[in-house]
Every structure is written in structure tokens, then in C-alpha cells.
Design a protein around this motif. Structure first.
Motif, PDB file in Angstrom:
ATOM      1  N   LEU A 255       0.808  -1.210   0.000  1.00 25.77           N
ATOM      2  CA  LEU A 255       0.000   0.000   0.000  1.00 25.77           C
ATOM      3  C   LEU A 255       0.840   1.257   0.000  1.00 25.77           C
ATOM      4  O   LEU A 255       1.851   1.333   0.703  1.00 25.77           O
ATOM      5  CB  LEU A 255      -0.886   0.028   1.252  1.00 25.77           C
ATOM      6  N   ALA A 256       0.386   2.260  -0.740  1.00 25.34           N
ATOM      7  CA  ALA A 256       1.027   3.568  -0.730  1.00 25.34           C
ATOM      8  C   ALA A 256       0.472   4.381   0.435  1.00 25.34           C
ATOM      9  O   ALA A 256      -0.722   4.328   0.729  1.00 25.34           O
ATOM     10  CB  ALA A 256       0.763   4.289  -2.042  1.00 25.34           C
TER      11      ALA A 256
ATOM     12  N   ALA B 293      -7.987   3.119   5.497  1.00 23.45           N
ATOM     13  CA  ALA B 293      -8.161   2.231   6.657  1.00 23.45           C
ATOM     14  C   ALA B 293      -8.829   0.915   6.255  1.00 23.45           C
ATOM     15  O   ALA B 293      -8.399  -0.162   6.686  1.00 23.45           O
ATOM     16  CB  ALA B 293      -8.966   2.932   7.739  1.00 23.45           C
ATOM     17  N   ASP B 294      -9.861   0.982   5.441  1.00 26.69           N
ATOM     18  CA  ASP B 294     -10.563  -0.237   5.042  1.00 26.69           C
ATOM     19  C   ASP B 294      -9.658  -1.164   4.243  1.00 26.69           C
ATOM     20  O   ASP B 294      -9.725  -2.387   4.390  1.00 26.69           O
ATOM     21  CB  ASP B 294     -11.812   0.099   4.221  1.00 26.69           C
ATOM     22  N   THR B 295      -8.811  -0.584   3.406  1.00 27.38           N
ATOM     23  CA  THR B 295      -7.930  -1.405   2.575  1.00 27.38           C
ATOM     24  C   THR B 295      -6.895  -2.127   3.423  1.00 27.38           C
ATOM     25  O   THR B 295      -6.716  -3.341   3.287  1.00 27.38           O
ATOM     26  CB  THR B 295      -7.234  -0.542   1.503  1.00 27.38           C
ATOM     27  N   ILE B 296      -6.229  -1.415   4.325  1.00 27.55           N
ATOM     28  CA  ILE B 296      -5.204  -2.094   5.130  1.00 27.55           C
ATOM     29  C   ILE B 296      -5.842  -3.115   6.069  1.00 27.55           C
ATOM     30  O   ILE B 296      -5.314  -4.209   6.247  1.00 27.55           O
ATOM     31  CB  ILE B 296      -4.283  -1.112   5.888  1.00 27.55           C
ATOM     32  N   MET B 297      -7.006  -2.798   6.618  1.00 29.70           N
ATOM     33  CA  MET B 297      -7.650  -3.767   7.506  1.00 29.70           C
ATOM     34  C   MET B 297      -8.151  -4.969   6.712  1.00 29.70           C
ATOM     35  O   MET B 297      -8.135  -6.089   7.225  1.00 29.70           O
ATOM     36  CB  MET B 297      -8.760  -3.108   8.318  1.00 29.70           C
ATOM     37  N   GLY B 298      -8.522  -4.778   5.465  1.00 30.76           N
ATOM     38  CA  GLY B 298      -8.874  -5.912   4.614  1.00 30.76           C
ATOM     39  C   GLY B 298      -7.688  -6.849   4.456  1.00 30.76           C
ATOM     40  O   GLY B 298      -7.835  -8.077   4.536  1.00 30.76           O
ATOM     41  N   PHE B 299      -6.505  -6.274   4.272  1.00 28.64           N
ATOM     42  CA  PHE B 299      -5.292  -7.094   4.183  1.00 28.64           C
ATOM     43  C   PHE B 299      -5.003  -7.796   5.506  1.00 28.64           C
ATOM     44  O   PHE B 299      -4.585  -8.961   5.533  1.00 28.64           O
ATOM     45  CB  PHE B 299      -4.085  -6.257   3.763  1.00 28.64           C
ATOM     46  N   VAL B 300      -5.205  -7.102   6.630  1.00 29.40           N
ATOM     47  CA  VAL B 300      -4.980  -7.716   7.949  1.00 29.40           C
ATOM     48  C   VAL B 300      -5.916  -8.915   8.122  1.00 29.40           C
ATOM     49  O   VAL B 300      -5.475 -10.007   8.506  1.00 29.40           O
ATOM     50  CB  VAL B 300      -5.159  -6.700   9.095  1.00 29.40           C
ATOM     51  N   PHE B 301      -7.190  -8.735   7.833  1.00 28.40           N
ATOM     52  CA  PHE B 301      -8.136  -9.849   7.975  1.00 28.40           C
ATOM     53  C   PHE B 301      -7.791 -10.989   7.027  1.00 28.40           C
ATOM     54  O   PHE B 301      -7.900 -12.158   7.394  1.00 28.40           O
ATOM     55  CB  PHE B 301      -9.575  -9.366   7.784  1.00 28.40           C
TER      56      PHE B 301
END
Length: 122
Positions: free
Chosen positions: A98-99, A104-112
Motif C-alpha cells: 500500500l502507498a 483504513a478499510d484497505t489495510i484492515m482488509g489485508f490484515v483480515f
């Protein structure tokens, strides 16, 4: 536990706050070396790391983790999103790239995604 590694304190604090708001435990580190020397590696389930840092880069950390045989999921964040770097880490098995500033939704999508099959936070 989610390890957050970034030499920029404001990014560490903001990312930690975001991840904690979803109920996850976190540990923050100012460098890959500090993370590797810590006792927290044993209970780490995912790593969020900056790409460019002094001394050891996030990519070098990724290589060290793979050389040690850890299958820790890694999410990269960067202020300099170079396509060749994205390709390299994604081909090596990174969960995300990620740049900054990231959504927030994108990084948390990756975390999940990284934590699929692992117990949810309490």
C-alpha cells in the motif's frame, strides 16, 4: 499480535491506533532490527512494515523472515510505491502493498486476509 514496523513515529502511532480499534493486540517497532531482536516474534501473527527505512529495509526484513522459515504474513506500506518493488514482494508472497497515506478499510482488509483461520481478537 500485529507487529507494526516503521521509522516514522506518526505512522506507527496512527497504524497502531487503527489496528487496535479493530480489537487486535499490537507491538510497534522503529526498525526491523528492533523487531528481530524482540521477544515478540513468537506471538506475532502478522507484520505491517514500511519498505524504506535506515539500515534494514522492510524488504530485507521480509527476506530474513523467509530465510528463517517463518510464514508470517507481511503487509508493506510505503511513501514510494514503485511497481518493480510491488511485483517483487507480491511474487514472494506478501499479503499487500500500500502507498501512504493508505485507506483504513484497505489495510484492515489485508490484515483480515492475513489472519484467515486464526482466532479473532477478544
Amino acid at each position: 499480535m500485529i507487529a507494526i514496523i516503521d521509522d516514522d513515529e506518526s505512522v506507527r502511532v496512527a497504524t497502531e491506533s487503527l489496528v487496535r480499534s479493530f480489537g487486535f493486540k499490537t507491538s510497534v517497532f522503529a526498525s526491523p532490527e528492533a523487531f528481530l531482536a524482540s521477544s515478540r516474534m513468537a506471538d506475532t501473527h502478522c507484520v505491517i512494515t514500511d519498505v524504506q527505512m535506515p539500515d534494514m529495509s522492510g524488504i530485507e526484513l521480509f527476506d530474513v523472515l523467509r530465510a528463517r522459515g517463518t510464514g508470517l504474513p507481511v503487509i508493506f506500506i510505503t511513501s514510494f510505491p514503485e511497481e518493480r518493488v510491488r511485483r517483487r514482494v507480491e511474487e514472494a508472497g506478501a499479503v499487500g502493498f500500500l502507498a501512504k497515506p493508505f485507506d483504513a478499510d484497505t489495510i484492515m482488509g489485508f490484515v483480515f486476509e492475513a489472519l484467515k483461520g486464526q482466532p479473532r481478537p477478544h
